[in-house]
Enzyme design. Structure first.
Site, PDB file in Angstrom:
ATOM      1  N   GLY A 188      21.475   7.127 -39.632  1.00  0.00           N
ATOM      2  CA  GLY A 188      22.043   6.702 -38.366  1.00  0.00           C
ATOM      3  C   GLY A 188      21.378   5.447 -37.863  1.00  0.00           C
ATOM      4  O   GLY A 188      20.797   4.676 -38.634  1.00  0.00           O
ATOM      5  N   CYS A 189      21.455   5.216 -36.569  1.00  0.00           N
ATOM      6  CA  CYS A 189      20.899   4.008 -35.962  1.00  0.00           C
ATOM      7  C   CYS A 189      19.453   3.805 -36.390  1.00  0.00           C
ATOM      8  O   CYS A 189      18.608   4.672 -36.202  1.00  0.00           O
ATOM      9  CB  CYS A 189      20.987   4.113 -34.445  1.00  0.00           C
ATOM     10  SG  CYS A 189      20.230   2.716 -33.585  1.00  0.00           S
TER      11      CYS A 189
END
Length: 225
Positions: free
Chosen positions: A65-66
């Site tokens: 993810g981020c």
């Protein structure tokens, strides 16, 4: 989230592409990186660009993810010597953040971890990886949608490959036992890793109220594995 963080979120997070595209349809990129990256890690005081790991150290590459929150997770772990964020698993050489977010490079946001296996094992890094994000979501993590958010373990040694595959199986069995989704994590040999722009390196140390996304399953890694 404060005003600056809201603006950061609007500026940096535009996520739409949910399918990889053909390599010959990806953006052309560039022959070398145009980004200036600070020499020292603002938390660990180690080099940020670590193309060669110190003797006795290993390199691990993860996509979860981020990458802002992912890097923060790993720089806090004892035994981690340096971290950086970048782009991996795609086709466009030396892409920009905006290009990756367009879905037209096939990269995922990645964190590169240089660690001392005498202090923290690769297995512990992988277990942390599974616990802090949701590896069943495919091309997304929570509200962050796009191919740049897909889950990935990019191993750098045959021993890491064996460990990554075994722990993926163990965690997948645990999720299945609990009636949760199947793991969609991409597990393969580490592809070329491109360092992200300096503004993204150690972002959450520079912006302590910045955006974090840890969309996890809430399932701890099985004890004894």
């Amino acid at each position: 989230m404060d005003t600056d963080s809201q603006e950061d979120h609007r500026m940096f997070f535009t996520r739409k592409q949910t399918d990889l595209i053909a390599p010959d349809e990806t953006l052309p990129g560039r022959s070398e990186s145009p980004w200036h990256i600070a020499e020292r890690h603002v938390v660990l005081d180690a080099p940020v660009v670590t193309d060669e790991a110190p003797a006795g150290h290993e390199v691990a590459v993860f996509g979860l993810g981020c990458f802002w929150g992912a890097e923060e997770l790993y720089w806090k772990m004892p035994g981690v010597w340096s971290t950086s964020v970048g782009y991996a698993g795609g086709d466009t050489p030396h892409p920009s953040y905006e290009e990756v977010c367009s879905g037209r490079t096939n990269h995922t946001e990645a964190v590169r971890v240089v660690f001392d296996p005498a202090v923290v094992s690769y297995a512990d890094l992988v277990k942390a990886f599974f616990e802090v994000h949701d590896p069943t979501q495919g091309m997304r993590q929570g509200n962050d949608v796009g191919t740049q958010y897909r889950s990935a373990i990019y191993w750098t040694t045959p021993e890491q490959e064996t460990t990554a595959l075994e722990l993926t199986r163990v965690y997948g069995d645990e999720l299945a036992r609990r009636g949760l989704g199947e793991i969609t994590t991409e597990v393969r040999e580490s592809p070329t890793y491109y360092y992200a722009e300096d503004v993204h390196q150690q972002y959450l140390a520079k912006h302590v109220n910045g955006y974090r996304c840890h969309s996890n399953t809430g399932v701890p890694f099985p004890a004894g594995a």
